[in-house]
Scaffold this motif. Structure first.
Motif, PDB file in Angstrom:
ATOM      1  N   LEU A   1       0.836  -1.198   0.000  1.00 41.79           N
ATOM      2  CA  LEU A   1       0.000   0.000   0.000  1.00 41.79           C
ATOM      3  C   LEU A   1       0.873   1.251   0.000  1.00 41.79           C
ATOM      4  CD1 LEU A   1      -2.919   0.990   0.032  1.00 41.79           C
ATOM      5  CD2 LEU A   1      -2.825   0.923   2.534  1.00 41.79           C
ATOM      6  N   ALA A   2       1.934   1.235   0.802  1.00 39.88           N
ATOM      7  CA  ALA A   2       2.864   2.372   0.816  1.00 39.88           C
ATOM      8  C   ALA A   2       3.485   2.569  -0.562  1.00 39.88           C
ATOM      9  CB  ALA A   2       3.949   2.166   1.869  1.00 39.88           C
ATOM     10  N   GLN A   3       3.836   1.478  -1.226  1.00 37.09           N
ATOM     11  CA  GLN A   3       4.425   1.570  -2.567  1.00 37.09           C
ATOM     12  C   GLN A   3       3.415   2.164  -3.546  1.00 37.09           C
ATOM     13  OE1 GLN A   3       5.888  -2.155  -4.052  1.00 37.09           O
ATOM     14  NE2 GLN A   3       6.897  -1.212  -5.775  1.00 37.09           N
TER      15      GLN A   3
ATOM     16  N   ASP B   1     -13.665  10.881  -0.229  1.00 32.12           N
ATOM     17  CA  ASP B   1     -14.072  12.119  -0.903  1.00 32.12           C
ATOM     18  C   ASP B   1     -12.868  12.826  -1.522  1.00 32.12           C
ATOM     19  OD1 ASP B   1     -16.717  11.693  -0.182  1.00 32.12           O
ATOM     20  OD2 ASP B   1     -16.672  13.131   1.489  1.00 32.12           O
ATOM     21  N   ALA B   2     -11.751  12.856  -0.781  1.00 33.69           N
ATOM     22  CA  ALA B   2     -10.563  13.580  -1.250  1.00 33.69           C
ATOM     23  C   ALA B   2      -9.861  12.869  -2.398  1.00 33.69           C
ATOM     24  CB  ALA B   2      -9.588  13.791  -0.088  1.00 33.69           C
ATOM     25  N   LEU B   3      -9.727  11.551  -2.298  1.00 34.29           N
ATOM     26  CA  LEU B   3      -8.998  10.797  -3.323  1.00 34.29           C
ATOM     27  C   LEU B   3      -9.892  10.296  -4.443  1.00 34.29           C
ATOM     28  CD1 LEU B   3      -6.606   8.549  -1.181  1.00 34.29           C
ATOM     29  CD2 LEU B   3      -6.097  10.722  -2.300  1.00 34.29           C
ATOM     30  N   GLY B   4     -11.145  10.095  -4.144  1.00 38.32           N
ATOM     31  CA  GLY B   4     -12.052   9.485  -5.100  1.00 38.32           C
ATOM     32  C   GLY B   4     -12.126   7.985  -4.845  1.00 38.32           C
ATOM     33  N   GLY B   5     -13.323   7.449  -4.925  1.00 40.55           N
ATOM     34  CA  GLY B   5     -13.527   6.031  -4.645  1.00 40.55           C
ATOM     35  C   GLY B   5     -12.733   5.112  -5.544  1.00 40.55           C
ATOM     36  N   ASP B   6     -12.636   5.451  -6.832  1.00 39.19           N
ATOM     37  CA  ASP B   6     -11.891   4.604  -7.764  1.00 39.19           C
ATOM     38  C   ASP B   6     -10.418   4.536  -7.392  1.00 39.19           C
ATOM     39  OD1 ASP B   6     -14.202   4.102  -9.174  1.00 39.19           O
ATOM     40  OD2 ASP B   6     -13.761   5.543 -10.769  1.00 39.19           O
ATOM     41  N   ARG B   7      -9.848   5.662  -6.986  1.00 37.90           N
ATOM     42  CA  ARG B   7      -8.427   5.689  -6.624  1.00 37.90           C
ATOM     43  C   ARG B   7      -8.182   4.887  -5.344  1.00 37.90           C
ATOM     44  NH1 ARG B   7      -5.151  11.131  -6.656  1.00 37.90           N
ATOM     45  NH2 ARG B   7      -5.072  10.619  -8.845  1.00 37.90           N
ATOM     46  N   VAL B   8      -9.053   5.074  -4.347  1.00 41.74           N
ATOM     47  CA  VAL B   8      -8.917   4.320  -3.094  1.00 41.74           C
ATOM     48  C   VAL B   8      -8.987   2.822  -3.379  1.00 41.74           C
ATOM     49  CG1 VAL B   8     -10.038   3.788  -0.893  1.00 41.74           C
ATOM     50  CG2 VAL B   8      -9.753   6.167  -1.601  1.00 41.74           C
ATOM     51  N   ASP B   9      -9.966   2.415  -4.183  1.00 38.46           N
ATOM     52  CA  ASP B   9     -10.123   0.999  -4.516  1.00 38.46           C
ATOM     53  C   ASP B   9      -8.909   0.475  -5.273  1.00 38.46           C
ATOM     54  OD1 ASP B   9     -12.573   1.171  -3.280  1.00 38.46           O
ATOM     55  OD2 ASP B   9     -13.738   1.116  -5.149  1.00 38.46           O
ATOM     56  N   ALA B  10      -8.375   1.284  -6.187  1.00 36.57           N
ATOM     57  CA  ALA B  10      -7.196   0.866  -6.961  1.00 36.57           C
ATOM     58  C   ALA B  10      -5.975   0.715  -6.051  1.00 36.57           C
ATOM     59  CB  ALA B  10      -6.905   1.871  -8.076  1.00 36.57           C
TER      60      ALA B  10
ATOM     61  N   GLN C   1      -3.997  -2.828  -5.462  1.00 35.05           N
ATOM     62  CA  GLN C   1      -2.554  -2.970  -5.715  1.00 35.05           C
ATOM     63  C   GLN C   1      -1.843  -3.592  -4.530  1.00 35.05           C
ATOM     64  OE1 GLN C   1      -0.793   0.727  -7.108  1.00 35.05           O
ATOM     65  NE2 GLN C   1      -2.579   1.124  -8.374  1.00 35.05           N
ATOM     66  N   ALA C   2      -2.380  -3.409  -3.330  1.00 37.24           N
ATOM     67  CA  ALA C   2      -1.765  -3.965  -2.122  1.00 37.24           C
ATOM     68  C   ALA C   2      -2.367  -5.316  -1.753  1.00 37.24           C
ATOM     69  CB  ALA C   2      -1.932  -2.991  -0.963  1.00 37.24           C
ATOM     70  N   GLY C   3      -3.323  -5.789  -2.546  1.00 35.42           N
ATOM     71  CA  GLY C   3      -3.957  -7.068  -2.254  1.00 35.42           C
ATOM     72  C   GLY C   3      -4.942  -6.985  -1.098  1.00 35.42           C
TER      73      GLY C   3
ATOM     74  N   ASP D   1     -12.463  -1.906   1.769  1.00 35.76           N
ATOM     75  CA  ASP D   1     -12.665  -1.421   3.140  1.00 35.76           C
ATOM     76  C   ASP D   1     -11.390  -1.497   3.966  1.00 35.76           C
ATOM     77  OD1 ASP D   1     -15.312  -0.785   2.683  1.00 35.76           O
ATOM     78  OD2 ASP D   1     -16.090  -2.664   3.501  1.00 35.76           O
ATOM     79  N   MET D   2     -10.660  -2.595   3.850  1.00 34.32           N
ATOM     80  CA  MET D   2      -9.417  -2.727   4.612  1.00 34.32           C
ATOM     81  C   MET D   2      -8.376  -1.730   4.088  1.00 34.32           C
ATOM     82  SD  MET D   2      -7.148  -6.056   5.561  1.00 34.32           S
ATOM     83  CE  MET D   2      -8.000  -6.453   7.070  1.00 34.32           C
ATOM     84  N   GLY D   3      -8.327  -1.544   2.790  1.00 29.70           N
ATOM     85  CA  GLY D   3      -7.401  -0.573   2.208  1.00 29.70           C
ATOM     86  C   GLY D   3      -7.714   0.834   2.664  1.00 29.70           C
ATOM     87  N   LEU D   4      -8.994   1.180   2.716  1.00 26.46           N
ATOM     88  CA  LEU D   4      -9.392   2.516   3.155  1.00 26.46           C
ATOM     89  C   LEU D   4      -8.993   2.735   4.619  1.00 26.46           C
ATOM     90  CD1 LEU D   4     -10.812   5.177   2.476  1.00 26.46           C
ATOM     91  CD2 LEU D   4     -12.961   4.086   3.146  1.00 26.46           C
ATOM     92  N   GLY D   5      -9.248   1.744   5.459  1.00 24.80           N
ATOM     93  CA  GLY D   5      -8.862   1.855   6.864  1.00 24.80           C
ATOM     94  C   GLY D   5      -7.360   2.017   7.024  1.00 24.80           C
ATOM     95  N   ALA D   6      -6.609   1.257   6.245  1.00 27.14           N
ATOM     96  CA  ALA D   6      -5.146   1.349   6.315  1.00 27.14           C
ATOM     97  C   ALA D   6      -4.656   2.701   5.793  1.00 27.14           C
ATOM     98  CB  ALA D   6      -4.511   0.203   5.526  1.00 27.14           C
ATOM     99  N   LEU D   7      -5.284   3.198   4.741  1.00 25.61           N
ATOM    100  CA  LEU D   7      -4.877   4.493   4.187  1.00 25.61           C
ATOM    101  C   LEU D   7      -5.087   5.633   5.172  1.00 25.61           C
ATOM    102  CD1 LEU D   7      -6.161   4.221   0.508  1.00 25.61           C
ATOM    103  CD2 LEU D   7      -3.782   4.589   1.225  1.00 25.61           C
ATOM    104  N   THR D   8      -6.142   5.564   5.978  1.00 29.27           N
ATOM    105  CA  THR D   8      -6.370   6.623   6.960  1.00 29.27           C
ATOM    106  C   THR D   8      -5.260   6.658   8.001  1.00 29.27           C
ATOM    107  OG1 THR D   8      -7.748   5.267   8.430  1.00 29.27           O
ATOM    108  CG2 THR D   8      -8.891   6.533   6.702  1.00 29.27           C
ATOM    109  N   GLN D   9      -4.609   5.522   8.220  1.00 27.71           N
ATOM    110  CA  GLN D   9      -3.501   5.461   9.171  1.00 27.71           C
ATOM    111  C   GLN D   9      -2.154   5.716   8.500  1.00 27.71           C
ATOM    112  OE1 GLN D   9      -4.124   5.018  12.541  1.00 27.71           O
ATOM    113  NE2 GLN D   9      -6.192   5.309  11.751  1.00 27.71           N
TER     114      GLN D   9
END
Length: 160
Positions: A34-36, A88-97, A101-103, A107-115
């Motif tokens: 996800l960081a990558q 809202d800031a990144l857009g749903g498609d970008r968050v999902d992408a 990419q991180a597998g 929902d888990m990606g969104l939670g991780a991105l907030t941290q």
């Protein structure tokens, strides 16, 4: 261990397996992935989307979250961000992408991105300013742990 693995391990609080809290069960490799993906986005390497730090800033401005991202790139406490605000800031498609990419599930990606995003943005700017610019001059650094690129040497100190 690669630089992003080191970042992930620091984000996991030294736990090399899972993250507790908002994204329970998150593996180090997933967080590193996800960081990558985020760094590729910030570096402007995502096709078909307005990427780069400028694109990120514009997305936060459009979502009315300019104060949040400014707290991430200035000294002082980082303001938290909710999953809905980040979507809202990144857009749903970008968050999902990014999650894909991180597998991770969206929902888990969104939670991780907030941290992940708040503590990642500030060091990213320093890496651009000092790591990459000065890194071109310095090249490699030799320590008791061996020889490594200047960027790899300096980043853990910026995020630790």
């Amino acid at each position: 261990m690669g630089l992003l693995d080191e970042l992930a391990q620091q984000m996991l609080g030294g736990d090399t397996q899972t993250r507790q809290g908002s994204a329970p069960g998150l593996q180090t490799a997933q967080l590193a992935g996800l960081a990558q993906a985020v760094l590729a986005m910030l570096g402007g390497q995502q096709a078909g989307q307005q990427a780069g730090l400028g694109g990120l800033l514009q997305g936060f401005q459009r979502a009315g979250l300019e104060g949040v991202i400014r707290s991430w790139i200035s000294t002082g406490q980082n303001q938290p961000i909710s999953g809905n605000q980040l979507r809202d800031a990144l857009g749903g498609d970008r968050v999902d992408a990014l999650a894909r990419q991180a597998g991770l599930s969206p929902d888990m990606g969104l939670g991780a991105l907030t941290q992940l995003l708040p503590p990642l943005i500030d060091p990213f700017l320093y890496v651009l300013a000092f790591g990459l610019g000065l890194g071109a001059v310095v090249g490699e650094v030799t320590t008791t742990q061996g020889t490594m690129s200047y960027v790899r040497f300096v980043v853990p100190g910026m995020i630790g």
